[in-house]
Design an enzyme around this catalytic site. Structure first.
Site, PDB file in Angstrom:
ATOM      1  N   ARG A   1       0.463  -1.275   0.226  1.00  0.00           N
ATOM      2  CA  ARG A   1      -0.024  -0.087  -0.096  1.00  0.00           C
ATOM      3  C   ARG A   1       1.078   1.588  -0.114  1.00  0.00           C
ATOM      4  O   ARG A   1       0.968   1.816  -1.016  1.00  0.00           O
ATOM      5  CB  ARG A   1      -1.214  -0.055   0.826  1.00  0.00           C
ATOM      6  CG  ARG A   1      -2.572   1.125   0.921  1.00  0.00           C
ATOM      7  CD  ARG A   1      -1.966   2.810   1.454  1.00  0.00           C
ATOM      8  NE  ARG A   1      -1.074   2.527   2.843  1.00  0.00           N
ATOM      9  CZ  ARG A   1      -0.822   3.645   2.930  1.00  0.00           C
ATOM     10  NH1 ARG A   1      -0.930   5.024   2.427  1.00  0.00           N
ATOM     11  NH2 ARG A   1      -0.618   4.524   4.349  1.00  0.00           N
ATOM     12  N   ASP A   2       1.177   1.454   0.543  1.00  0.00           N
ATOM     13  CA  ASP A   2       2.410   2.721   1.266  1.00  0.00           C
ATOM     14  C   ASP A   2       3.422   3.283   0.690  1.00  0.00           C
ATOM     15  O   ASP A   2       3.856   3.619  -0.176  1.00  0.00           O
ATOM     16  CB  ASP A   2       2.229   3.121   2.528  1.00  0.00           C
ATOM     17  CG  ASP A   2       3.817   4.845   3.197  1.00  0.00           C
ATOM     18  OD1 ASP A   2       2.811   5.535   2.406  1.00  0.00           O
ATOM     19  OD2 ASP A   2       4.301   3.673   3.649  1.00  0.00           O
TER      20      ASP A   2
ATOM     21  N   HIS B   1       6.963   4.103  12.654  1.00  0.00           N
ATOM     22  CA  HIS B   1       6.688   3.995  11.231  1.00  0.00           C
ATOM     23  C   HIS B   1       8.262   5.309  10.487  1.00  0.00           C
ATOM     24  O   HIS B   1       8.115   6.326  10.334  1.00  0.00           O
ATOM     25  CB  HIS B   1       5.562   4.791   9.796  1.00  0.00           C
ATOM     26  CG  HIS B   1       5.445   4.873   8.832  1.00  0.00           C
ATOM     27  ND1 HIS B   1       4.722   3.886   8.425  1.00  0.00           N
ATOM     28  CD2 HIS B   1       6.110   5.425   7.981  1.00  0.00           C
ATOM     29  CE1 HIS B   1       5.111   3.918   7.189  1.00  0.00           C
ATOM     30  NE2 HIS B   1       5.455   4.870   6.578  1.00  0.00           N
TER      31      HIS B   1
ATOM     32  N   HIS C   1      11.271   6.718   8.450  1.00  0.00           N
ATOM     33  CA  HIS C   1      11.949   6.412   6.916  1.00  0.00           C
ATOM     34  C   HIS C   1      12.854   6.553   6.584  1.00  0.00           C
ATOM     35  O   HIS C   1      13.474   7.109   7.495  1.00  0.00           O
ATOM     36  CB  HIS C   1      11.185   7.911   5.982  1.00  0.00           C
ATOM     37  CG  HIS C   1       9.842   7.450   5.572  1.00  0.00           C
ATOM     38  ND1 HIS C   1       9.179   7.959   4.127  1.00  0.00           N
ATOM     39  CD2 HIS C   1       8.979   6.579   5.887  1.00  0.00           C
ATOM     40  CE1 HIS C   1       8.055   7.470   4.143  1.00  0.00           C
ATOM     41  NE2 HIS C   1       7.795   6.664   5.145  1.00  0.00           N
TER      42      HIS C   1
ATOM     43  N   CYS D   1      10.804   8.810  -1.716  1.00  0.00           N
ATOM     44  CA  CYS D   1       9.806   9.596  -0.736  1.00  0.00           C
ATOM     45  C   CYS D   1       9.260  10.265  -1.473  1.00  0.00           C
ATOM     46  O   CYS D   1       9.933  11.952  -2.556  1.00  0.00           O
ATOM     47  CB  CYS D   1      11.008  10.458  -0.142  1.00  0.00           C
ATOM     48  SG  CYS D   1      10.703  11.750   1.063  1.00  0.00           S
TER      49      CYS D   1
ATOM     50  N   ASN E   1      10.345   5.100   2.955  1.00  0.00           N
ATOM     51  CA  ASN E   1      10.678   3.949   3.806  1.00  0.00           C
ATOM     52  C   ASN E   1      11.279   2.960   3.934  1.00  0.00           C
ATOM     53  O   ASN E   1      11.888   2.771   3.158  1.00  0.00           O
ATOM     54  CB  ASN E   1       8.757   2.919   2.905  1.00  0.00           C
ATOM     55  CG  ASN E   1       7.463   3.149   3.624  1.00  0.00           C
ATOM     56  OD1 ASN E   1       6.893   3.779   4.580  1.00  0.00           O
ATOM     57  ND2 ASN E   1       6.937   3.338   2.469  1.00  0.00           N
TER      58      ASN E   1
END
Lengths: 312, 312
Positions: free
Chosen positions: A15-16, A207, A209, A240, A249
């Site tokens: 998803r992300d 979460h 990055h 990003c 991520n």
């Protein structure tokens, strides 16, 4: 200092990750990715989102993805929902978990969620209620938990306030998103420490990055104080969006390598995970954004034993 | 857990970095790099090595580099010496610090130092004696402190034994080199903890490679137990000689970002350091291997505010 025995990784690549890739992949490919990730041992997977396809074409047909996945899959699939329409779609598709987005930055909230922080939280209230009534597990994201592409540094008090609001809405788990990857390990840990006074740490997730290379150090710093849920994206899918070309991520492979190397159980088979990364990167036509994947690839070349340099 | 207030970074780019780059740079460029690094605030810089130019042409004319550097430079310059001939050359060139190489892997030692571990340590004995007699500060490297490209995992007892031998030879500082970047944070910390029972931790340094993305997490894990000296290479110069294409030395920029972001003083001006990285990468015709450098470059593009994706 005792490290946790076990960490749960929330795999957000399907998803992300994919929603921030240029390519729009067919449903079958998205299904195969999810099944490969589950086969590698990932038990929490973000599978898609119910947002309008005109806004995020990469996530179109998420219902078909959920319907197509092996029903015996040993993983909880989560879908992102922006509003009640999305929630109803998630319920109809048989989702067991939904995720909602909030932001700790007013400007980011207005630009990405189309309303300010407080209004967004109000809009999420009926979504959360319907999710709980539907028996769904509920996950909340706090975007820009540390910094914002528009406002710069975000006051931790602001992030704490938004996380608490999501908790009050009934979120079972709240993920602190370092959307632009600017957090360093000590501030990351301090924010989690502060938040854990309000919300049980078992309900918090990190979460991170890797935009500034800090993600693994941040994870390590936070797991030392008892944080045990971390989001990651296979092959670093997504990059990003606010710094094209830079990392986004953190790659799941790199997280698993660090945890396994430190004797912490993740339940993940690193080789199968690397294969899943190779699979999806071949479909996307790009190289994995994972140091472990690069090292494995480089080490499989024949050159490595040929060099003899007196070196450090 | 109290973090140190201050960390000393040993900048190894002009030696360990450049010797592993394909290009052979002119003396003037190497001098300018050293001066830019010192101007950025780095106070310990590996400036070159006195090894035969036919073996390492990148480090030829190190005497001219030392002679050409601004004599008012506010940094200690170190040079690598493989033997007594190299040491005499270092003394003649006015070096104030020399570094010597040992390895914790028998195979690596034979292949890279042309003799086994014990014989190498015996050969270093007169070098160390002459260095101390010459009033030089002495630094020892333990290559393959965690893993070896030929033997795989290295028994920590082996690394501890070699580090202690270097300490007995009179090394003022002993740098633990994760030559292939395989260490994870917990084993990295445990090795430093174990070694610090024999050798004062102020005399130990961590030399972590980012091949598997672990370097910053390893540094963080070690600084939490009081390690305060870390090696790093501007722009990640050098790469990994044993895995071509993979990352090698951790980028100084990324280390500085993590430490500054955690409130730890490094004395380094990150912007000037990034400029030094850009300078040398332009001369080498390659991009910096630093996440911070990539992020800065990406953020300076105009695209970043154009994207509007509901995203985590």
């Amino acid at each position: 200092m005792k490290l946790p025995d076990r960490i749960r990784i929330v795999e957000v690549g399907p998803r992300d990750g994919l929603q921030n890739e240029r390519a729009i992949l067919p449903v079958a490919t998205r299904i195969e990715l999810i099944e490969r990730l589950a086969a590698a041992g990932l038990r929490s997977i973000e599978a898609g989102s119910f947002v309008p396809a005109r806004l995020v074409p990469q996530m179109a047909e998420t219902a078909a993805v959920l319907a197509g996945v092996d029903p015996c899959l040993d993983a909880t699939l989560s879908v992102l929902v922006p509003n009640e329409i999305g929630l109803q779609a998630a319920l109809a598709a048989g989702a067991r978990e939904v995720a909602m987005l909030a932001a700790a930055s007013e400007t980011f909230s207005r630009k990405n969620l189309n309303c300010g922080i407080d209004e967004n939280l109000e809009r999420l209230r009926p979504v959360a209620r319907a999710a709980k009534e539907g028996g769904l597990r509920l996950r909340g994201y706090v975007s820009c938990a540390f910094g914002c592409p528009f406002e710069g540094r975000i006051d931790p008090a602001q992030t704490i306030s938004v996380a608490n609001a999501l908790h009050r809405l009934g979120c079972d788990e709240i993920s602190l998103g370092d959307t632009i990857g600017v957090a360093a390990p000590l501030p990351a840990r301090k924010l989690v420490e502060a938040l854990s006074r309000d919300i049980p740490i078992e309900r918090l997730a990190g979460h991170f990055h890797d935009t500034y290379g800090q993600a693994l150090a941040n994870i390590f710093a936070c797991l030392e104080i008892g944080l045990t849920i971390f989001d990651a994206s296979v092959a670093g899918l997504g990059g990003c969006p606010f710094a094209p070309g830079a990392a986004g991520n953190v790659a799941t492979e790199d997280v698993v390598y660090m945890l396994q190397g430190s004797g912490i159980d993740t339940g993940v088979d690193l080789e199968r995970l690397l294969d899943a990364g190779d699979f999806i990167c071949a479909r996307l036509g790009r190289a994995p954004e994972s140091r472990v994947a690069h090292a494995r690839r480089a080490c499989s070349s024949d050159e490595r034993s040929a060099r003899q340099i007196p070196g450090g």
